[in-house]
Write a protein that holds these residues in place. Structure first.
Motif, short mmCIF file in Angstrom:
data_model
loop_
_atom_site.label_atom_id
_atom_site.label_comp_id
_atom_site.label_asym_id
_atom_site.label_seq_id
_atom_site.Cartn_x
_atom_site.Cartn_y
_atom_site.Cartn_z
N SER A 193 0.83 -1.21 0.00
CA SER A 193 0.00 0.00 0.00
C SER A 193 0.86 1.25 0.00
O SER A 193 2.05 1.21 0.37
N VAL A 194 0.24 2.34 -0.44
CA VAL A 194 0.86 3.68 -0.39
C VAL A 194 -0.04 4.53 0.49
O VAL A 194 -1.25 4.57 0.29
N VAL A 195 0.54 5.18 1.49
CA VAL A 195 -0.23 6.08 2.35
C VAL A 195 0.31 7.50 2.17
O VAL A 195 1.51 7.75 2.31
N LEU A 196 -0.61 8.41 1.84
CA LEU A 196 -0.24 9.80 1.55
C LEU A 196 -0.12 10.59 2.85
O LEU A 196 -1.11 10.77 3.56
N VAL A 197 1.08 11.05 3.12
CA VAL A 197 1.29 11.79 4.38
C VAL A 197 2.11 13.06 4.17
O VAL A 197 2.65 13.61 5.12
N GLY A 198 2.20 13.53 2.92
CA GLY A 198 3.12 14.65 2.64
C GLY A 198 2.46 16.01 2.53
O GLY A 198 3.11 16.96 2.11
N GLY A 199 1.20 16.14 2.91
CA GLY A 199 0.51 17.44 2.77
C GLY A 199 0.93 18.41 3.85
O GLY A 199 1.56 18.05 4.84
N ASP A 211 4.27 -3.29 -8.43
CA ASP A 211 3.93 -3.68 -9.81
C ASP A 211 2.71 -4.60 -9.86
O ASP A 211 2.50 -5.32 -10.83
N SER A 212 1.91 -4.59 -8.79
CA SER A 212 0.65 -5.36 -8.82
C SER A 212 -0.40 -4.59 -8.01
O SER A 212 -0.12 -3.47 -7.53
N THR A 213 -1.59 -5.17 -7.86
CA THR A 213 -2.69 -4.51 -7.16
C THR A 213 -2.21 -3.96 -5.81
O THR A 213 -1.53 -4.66 -5.06
N PHE A 214 -2.57 -2.70 -5.51
CA PHE A 214 -2.15 -2.12 -4.22
C PHE A 214 -3.24 -1.21 -3.66
O PHE A 214 -4.13 -0.76 -4.38
N VAL A 215 -3.13 -0.98 -2.36
CA VAL A 215 -4.11 -0.14 -1.64
C VAL A 215 -3.48 1.25 -1.47
O VAL A 215 -2.28 1.37 -1.24
N VAL A 216 -4.32 2.29 -1.60
CA VAL A 216 -3.87 3.66 -1.36
C VAL A 216 -4.76 4.26 -0.28
O VAL A 216 -5.97 4.03 -0.27
N ALA A 217 -4.17 5.02 0.63
CA ALA A 217 -4.98 5.66 1.66
C ALA A 217 -4.50 7.08 1.91
O ALA A 217 -3.29 7.34 1.94
N ASN A 218 -5.46 8.00 2.10
CA ASN A 218 -5.13 9.35 2.56
C ASN A 218 -4.74 9.26 4.02
O ASN A 218 -5.48 8.67 4.83
N GLY A 219 -3.63 9.88 4.37
CA GLY A 219 -3.08 9.70 5.72
C GLY A 219 -3.82 10.41 6.83
O GLY A 219 -3.39 10.34 7.98
N ARG A 230 -5.07 -5.00 9.46
CA ARG A 230 -6.25 -5.82 9.76
C ARG A 230 -6.91 -6.33 8.48
O ARG A 230 -7.48 -7.42 8.43
N GLY A 231 -6.82 -5.53 7.41
CA GLY A 231 -7.43 -5.89 6.11
C GLY A 231 -6.49 -6.61 5.17
O GLY A 231 -6.82 -6.78 4.00
N GLY A 232 -5.30 -6.99 5.64
CA GLY A 232 -4.41 -7.80 4.81
C GLY A 232 -3.20 -7.09 4.23
O GLY A 232 -2.43 -7.68 3.48
N VAL A 233 -3.01 -5.80 4.58
CA VAL A 233 -1.84 -5.07 4.09
C VAL A 233 -0.62 -5.48 4.93
O VAL A 233 -0.70 -5.56 6.16
N THR A 234 0.49 -5.73 4.24
CA THR A 234 1.72 -6.13 4.94
C THR A 234 2.83 -5.08 4.82
O THR A 234 3.71 -5.01 5.66
N ASP A 235 2.80 -4.29 3.72
CA ASP A 235 3.86 -3.32 3.44
C ASP A 235 3.24 -1.96 3.15
O ASP A 235 2.32 -1.88 2.33
N VAL A 236 3.77 -0.94 3.80
CA VAL A 236 3.25 0.41 3.60
C VAL A 236 4.37 1.32 3.13
O VAL A 236 5.41 1.42 3.81
N THR A 237 4.17 1.97 1.99
CA THR A 237 5.11 3.01 1.56
C THR A 237 4.51 4.36 1.94
O THR A 237 3.41 4.70 1.50
N LEU A 238 5.23 5.09 2.79
CA LEU A 238 4.75 6.41 3.19
C LEU A 238 5.18 7.41 2.12
O LEU A 238 6.38 7.55 1.84
N ALA A 239 4.20 8.08 1.50
CA ALA A 239 4.48 9.11 0.50
C ALA A 239 4.70 10.41 1.24
O ALA A 239 3.75 11.10 1.62
N LEU A 240 5.97 10.72 1.49
CA LEU A 240 6.35 11.84 2.35
C LEU A 240 6.79 13.02 1.51
O LEU A 240 7.32 12.85 0.41
#
Ligand code: GTP
Length: 334
Positions: free
Chosen positions: A3-9, A99-107, A43-53
């Motif tokens: 997943s990618v989580v947006l935290v750079g605002g 390079d495959s299906t991923f989750v994105v979340a607003n931080g 909890r929903g199955g995400v194992t790796d989070v990239t913080l978009a800083l």
């Protein structure tokens, strides 16, 4: 699942709180927003989070020195300049080699959404991208979605003028993307995923959306940040999110009246003070006999001062006996 989580605002709407702490690092019920958010992704199955800083990456690196958060492996993608939501997703996904299906979340969104169910819905529909939707009373401040009964999105309208909205279902800030979405995001400039990429996906009939009634809150404004805190101490969320209001290391004087208030570790409240519907963050203190109501405080409230509907930034000294209502101190333009 990655997943990618947006935290750079910049978190401008939460100033002055975000002058000292980036928005996703602010605590809700003693735990940083980002940690609560990642806990729900895991909890929903995400194992790796990239913080978009972008803006101020250091507090994130310091907060998670072992490179994990809530059980997820962290990658830090620091933008050379603010790229807006779409540009940030592209930069972070390429940086992490997604390079495959991923989750994105607003931080800055807290929700009890079952992220695994959103991923399943996405896979079942064969969508290129899937949005989580939530109903709100006034959708005019949000991205509004008009969808068919199958879930396919007919229109995506970012911030429609009041009264013109085709539905009350809004973009709730959690998405599932195929990696092909990354290739749609232009390189080398700011790109808003909401204004550019979602409309392009709608035009190609590859955007789907799933609405749920799960707990959901966007913590990006002071009254909502305050509400997010009160919701976890008054048990308005799923049970695993509940928290006690008063931290063990808080110092509470005698004769203090405390109701529906979060008091952080190390905060002191003087004798006879009255504090309700408020959040006293790390570094805050309340003098004897002060009254604090419906406020978020990082600074010092003087003895017998009366504070109502205020946001008090770090290091601010409110003088003894003074009255403040509906103020941000320092004012956001300062
Ligand atoms: P405001 O300044 O108060 O509008 O807050 P914000 O800067 O956080 O913007 P907004 O709430 O619209 O952003 C939604 C999410 O995207 C938040 O989690 C932000 O941290 C993130 N975000 C916004 N712009 C950028 C950006 O340019 N780069 C990165 N990495 N994240 C961003």
């Amino acid at each position: 699942m990655r997943s990618v989580v947006l935290v750079g605002g910049f978190g401008t709407r939460l100033r002055p709180l975000t002058l000292s702490v980036p928005k996703p690092m602010l605590p809700v019920g003693h735990i940083a927003i980002i940690e609560r958010l990642i806990e729900n992704l895991v909890r929903g199955g995400v194992t790796d989070v990239t913080l978009a800083l972008g803006f101020r990456p250091e507090p994130f690196l310091q907060a998670f020195p072992d490179g994990t958060c809530a059980g997820a492996q962290l990658t830090y993608a620091v933008e050379p300049e603010p790229l807006d939501t779409g540009g940030a997703i592209r930069f972070a996904a390429l940086f992490a080699g997604i390079d495959s299906t991923f989750v994105v979340a607003n931080g800055d969104v807290l929700t009890d959404l079952d992220v695994g169910a959103l991923v399943q819905f996405h896979r079942n529909s064969g969508a290129e991208a899937t949005l989580h939707l939530t109903p709100v009373e006034d959708p005019s401040a949000f991205g509004v979605v008009d969808q068919e009964s199958s879930g396919i999105v007919r229109r995506f309208i970012e911030k429609p003028p009041p009264g013109t909205s085709p539905s009350n279902l809004i973009n709730a800030g959690t998405y599932v993307f195929e990696s092909s979405v990354i290739a749609r995001i232009p390189d080398g400039r700011k790109v808003s995923v909401e204004r550019e990429i979602f409309p392009a996906l709608v035009a190609d009939q590859t955007l789907w959306a799933m609405a749920t009634n799960d707990y959901w809150i966007d913590t990006g404004q002071p009254d909502l940040y305050l509400k997010a805190n009160l919701d976890v101490i008054t048990q308005r969320r799923a049970e695993h999110n509940w928290a006690h209001g008063v931290a063990e290391g808080a110092v509470i004087g005698t004769g203090v009246a405390l109701s529906d208030t979060v008091v952080a570790d190390g905060v002191s409240i003087g004798d006879g003070a009255d504090v309700s519907d408020s959040v006293l963050l790390a570094g805050a203190s309340v003098g004897p006999g002060a009254h604090v109501r419906h406020s978020v405080v990082m600074g010092h409230i003087g003895a017998r001062a009366v504070i109502s509907n205020c946001v008090i930034g770090a290091g601010v000294e409110i003088a003894d006996g003074t009255h403040h209502a509906d103020e941000r101190i320092p004012a956001p333009s300062a």
